[in-house]
Design an enzyme around this catalytic site. Structure first.
Site, PDB file in Angstrom:
ATOM      1  N   HIS A  22       0.899  -0.837  -0.094  1.00  0.00           N
ATOM      2  CA  HIS A  22       0.310   0.012  -0.355  1.00  0.00           C
ATOM      3  C   HIS A  22       0.787   0.805   0.350  1.00  0.00           C
ATOM      4  CE1 HIS A  22      -4.027   1.524   1.211  1.00  0.00           C
ATOM      5  NE2 HIS A  22      -3.162   2.565   0.965  1.00  0.00           N
ATOM      6  N   HIS A  24       0.747   4.828  -2.188  1.00  0.00           N
ATOM      7  CA  HIS A  24       0.487   6.095  -3.320  1.00  0.00           C
ATOM      8  C   HIS A  24       1.570   6.460  -3.535  1.00  0.00           C
ATOM      9  CE1 HIS A  24      -3.880   5.715  -1.602  1.00  0.00           C
ATOM     10  NE2 HIS A  24      -3.302   6.138  -0.996  1.00  0.00           N
ATOM     11  N   ASP A  26       1.189   9.215  -6.062  1.00  0.00           N
ATOM     12  CA  ASP A  26       0.908  10.616  -5.762  1.00  0.00           C
ATOM     13  C   ASP A  26       1.624  10.970  -4.931  1.00  0.00           C
ATOM     14  OD1 ASP A  26      -1.411   9.529  -5.553  1.00  0.00           O
ATOM     15  OD2 ASP A  26      -2.217  10.682  -5.798  1.00  0.00           O
ATOM     16  N   GLY A 179      -9.627   7.807  -1.508  1.00  0.00           N
ATOM     17  CA  GLY A 179      -9.901   9.063  -1.085  1.00  0.00           C
ATOM     18  C   GLY A 179     -11.866   9.319   0.099  1.00  0.00           C
ATOM     19  N   HIS A 206     -10.414   1.330   0.141  1.00  0.00           N
ATOM     20  CA  HIS A 206      -9.662   1.799   1.263  1.00  0.00           C
ATOM     21  C   HIS A 206     -11.037   1.649   2.063  1.00  0.00           C
ATOM     22  CE1 HIS A 206      -6.172   3.366  -0.641  1.00  0.00           C
ATOM     23  NE2 HIS A 206      -6.398   4.272   0.696  1.00  0.00           N
ATOM     24  N   GLU A 209     -10.807   3.219   7.968  1.00  0.00           N
ATOM     25  CA  GLU A 209      -9.428   3.950   7.965  1.00  0.00           C
ATOM     26  C   GLU A 209     -10.221   5.104   8.634  1.00  0.00           C
ATOM     27  OE1 GLU A 209      -8.004   6.243   4.106  1.00  0.00           O
ATOM     28  OE2 GLU A 209      -6.550   6.584   5.385  1.00  0.00           O
ATOM     29  N   ASP A 298       1.904   4.136   2.583  1.00  0.00           N
ATOM     30  CA  ASP A 298       0.523   4.696   2.476  1.00  0.00           C
ATOM     31  C   ASP A 298       1.249   6.293   1.459  1.00  0.00           C
ATOM     32  OD1 ASP A 298      -2.270   5.284   1.812  1.00  0.00           O
ATOM     33  OD2 ASP A 298      -2.597   6.886   3.575  1.00  0.00           O
TER      34      ASP A 298
HETATM   35  O1  LIG Z   1      -4.524   7.143   2.852  1.00  0.00           O
HETATM   36  C1  LIG Z   1      -5.668   6.805   2.151  1.00  0.00           C
HETATM   37  N1  LIG Z   1      -7.039   7.311   2.875  1.00  0.00           N
HETATM   38  C2  LIG Z   1      -7.671   7.339   1.303  1.00  0.00           C
HETATM   39  N2  LIG Z   1      -7.156   7.866  -0.132  1.00  0.00           N
HETATM   40  C3  LIG Z   1      -6.164   8.196   0.196  1.00  0.00           C
HETATM   41  C4  LIG Z   1      -4.513   8.112   1.098  1.00  0.00           C
HETATM   42  N3  LIG Z   1      -4.003   8.668   0.769  1.00  0.00           N
HETATM   43  C5  LIG Z   1      -4.235   8.900  -0.428  1.00  0.00           C
HETATM   44  N4  LIG Z   1      -5.333   9.144  -0.625  1.00  0.00           N
HETATM   45  C6  LIG Z   1      -5.818   9.883  -1.826  1.00  0.00           C
HETATM   46  O2  LIG Z   1      -5.878   8.557  -3.560  1.00  0.00           O
HETATM   47  C7  LIG Z   1      -5.507   9.518  -5.099  1.00  0.00           C
HETATM   48  C8  LIG Z   1      -4.891   8.220  -5.407  1.00  0.00           C
HETATM   49  O3  LIG Z   1      -3.895   7.796  -4.909  1.00  0.00           O
HETATM   50  C9  LIG Z   1      -4.779  10.662  -4.111  1.00  0.00           C
HETATM   51  O4  LIG Z   1      -4.893  11.333  -4.786  1.00  0.00           O
HETATM   52  C10 LIG Z   1      -5.840  10.228  -3.059  1.00  0.00           C
HETATM   53  O5  LIG Z   1      -5.860  11.339  -3.044  1.00  0.00           O
HETATM   54 ZN   LIG Z   2      -4.108   5.272   0.732  1.00  0.00          ZN
END
Ligand SMILES: O=c1[nH]cnc2c1ncn2[C@@H]1O[C@H](CO)[C@@H](O)[C@H]1O
Ligand SMILES: [Zn+2]
Length: 367
Positions: A22, A24, A26, A179, A206, A209, A298
C-alpha cells in the site's frame, strides 16, 4: 557472556528484503522533483519552491487529524503529474527510492482519472506510469505491480476497472478505491467490483480508516474485496477488556478466519487521527491475534517515512524482533496480487534467505 541486543536497527531493517502493498504514487514524490516539475509544467500553486521547506510543509500539513484535510495536500503532487514525461519520471524515481530502501516487491497505486487535466487519455496515463516502472525495475532490480485507483467521490470506477483488466498483462495487477471515506460507501461502486469479479481480477478497498465497521463490512460482504486498505477500525469489533482473552465479533472473526489481509499504515493513521500513537495502534493487538497484518507506508512524502522506518517504529513500540518482521513480510508477499508461483519464488528465494542472513548476524555475540 556478552550482552546481545536482538532488536533490529533501522540500518539492518533497510537491508532486509521487504514487501510493500500500500503505497500511493502521488504520495511519494521527492520534493526536488515536485519543484522541477512545477517549473517545467507551469504549476504555480506550490506553497514554497525550496525543496527542504516543501518536505517540511507536506509533513506538517498532513498532521491534521482529519483524512479530508490530509488529502488536500495531494492537490500539489497531482498538480505536477499531468504530462506523460512527469508520470514516467515520478514512477521511475518511486522504483528507485523503494529499491534503495530494500523493497523487493511493491504494489504502487494512483488514480489515473486525476492525471488527465492537460489532455492525456486514461490509457496514456497508465502507459506513462508503466513505462517508468519498467525502467525502474530494469535498473534497480525491484519488482513493481501497479494498482489503478478510482476516487470514491467520483463516478468513474467502471472505466478505471476496465483499465485494470485491459492492462492486466502489462503490469497492472489490481484495482482500488480511495479518497474521503465518510459519505462515500464502497457500494456506490458495486458495478465496478462485480465486473472485476467476473473478470477474475483482484481489488483492495480503502475501508475502516476514517469510518468504521459498516465500511469494512460493505467492502468485504457486498463488494468482495480481496484485501482491506487500512482496516484499522476492525478493532471496534473486538472486545479486549480481558487482555488475555479478547472476544471477536462476527465481522472480526470473519476477517481473521478468511485471512483477509489488512494493509496497515501506522504513521498515516496517526496523521489522519485513525490512531492516537504507534504504541496504541491496533496493529499491536491484531498482530497478537494473528490477523493477516501487513505493514505499509501509504504516502512516504506526507508521512516523511519509508517501509524501513514504519517497521522500525513498530520495533521500538512493540519490541518486535526479526521473526515478527519476517512474519509481516511473508504475510505481505502471500497477499500480493501477482501469481502464486512468483509469490512463492520471492518468499523462498529472496525473503527467507535474506532474513536468515540478518538473523544470523544479529545472533552473533558482541566481541
Ligand atoms: O490514506 C488514504 N486514504 C484515502 N485516500 C487516500 C489515502 N492516501 C491517498 N489517498 C488518495 O488516493 C489518491 C490516489 O493515489 C490520492 O490522490 C489521494 O487523494
Ligand atoms: Zn492509502
Amino acid at each position: 557472556m556478552a550482552v546481545m541486543d536482538h532488536r533490529p536497527t533501522l540500518d539492518a531493517i533497510q537491508r532486509a528484503p521487504k514487501v510493500l502493498l500500500h503505497d500511493h504514487l502521488d504520495g511519494g514524490l521527492r520534493p526536488e522533483t515536485i519543484v522541477d516539475l512545477a517549473r517545467d509544467e507551469g504549476y504555480t500553486g506550490l506553497p514554497t519552491t525550496d525543496p527542504d521547506n516543501l518536505r517540511v510543509w507536506f509533513e506538517e500539513a498532513s498532521n491534521s487529524g482529519s483524512l479530508e484535510r490530509y488529502l488536500e495536500t495531494f492537490t500539489h503532487t497531482v498538480g505536477v503529474m499531468q504530462s506523460a514525461e512527469a508520470l514516467t519520471r515520478v514512477a521511475y524515481e518511486c522504483a528507485e527510492d523503494l529499491a534503495a530502501d530494500g523493497v523487493v516487491y511493491a504494489e504502487v497505486r494512483y488514480a489515473p482519472e486525476q492525471h488527465t487535466r492537460s489532455g492525456l487519455t486514461l490509457p496514456q496515463v497508465v502507459e506513462a506510469v508503466l513505462e517508468g516502472f519498467k525502467a525502474g525495475e530494469r535498473d534497480h532490480g525491484i519488482r513493481i505491480g501497479t494498482l489503478v485507483t478510482a476516487m470514491r467521490h467520483q463516478a468513474r470506477s467502471m472505466e478505471i476497472a476496465e483499465l485494470a483488466v485491459r492492462y492486466r498483462d502489462d503490469g497492472v495487477v489490481g484495482f482500488d478505491i480511495a479518497g474521503a471515506e465518510a459519505g462515500y460507501p464502497p457500494t456506490r461502486h458495486l458495478d465496478a467490483f462485480e465486473y472485476l469479479q467476473r473478470e477474475n481480477a483482484h481489488f483492495t478497498i480503502h475501508a475502516g480508516e476514517a469510518f468504521g465497521l459498516p465500511s469494512i463490512w460493505q467492502a468485504i460482504q457486498w463488494c468482495g474485496a480481496d484485501r482491506l486498505g487500512h482496516g484499522v477500525r476492525i478493532i471496534d469489533d473486538i472486545d479486549a477488556t480481558d487482555e488475555d482473552a479478547p472476544v471477536l465479533g462476527r465481522l472480526a472473526a470473519y476477517v481473521r478466519d478468511k485471512r483477509i489481509p489488512l494493509e496497515m499504515c501506522p504513521t498515516s493513521n496517526i496523521q489522519t487521527g485513525a490512531a492516537k500513537s504507534i504504541a496504541e495502534h491496533p496493529i499491536g493487538l491484531l498482530r497478537r491475534l494473528h490477523f493477516r497484518v501487513t505493514v505499509n507506508t501509504d504516502n512516504r512524502l506526507m508521512s516523511g517515512t519509508s517501509l524501513s522506518r514504519e517497521l522500525h517504529k513498530l520495533v521500538e513500540a512493540f519490541d518486535y524482533g526479526w521473526d515478527d518482521l519476517q512474519w509481516f513480510t511473508v504475510n505481505a508477499m502471500k497477499s500480493a496480487f501477482i501469481g502464486f508461483g512468483e509469490r512463492l519464488e520471492l518468499i523462498n528465494g529472496v525473503i527467507k534467505p535474506g532474513f536468515a542472513q540478518l538473523k544470523w548476524r544479529g545472533a552473533r555475540p558482541l566481541a
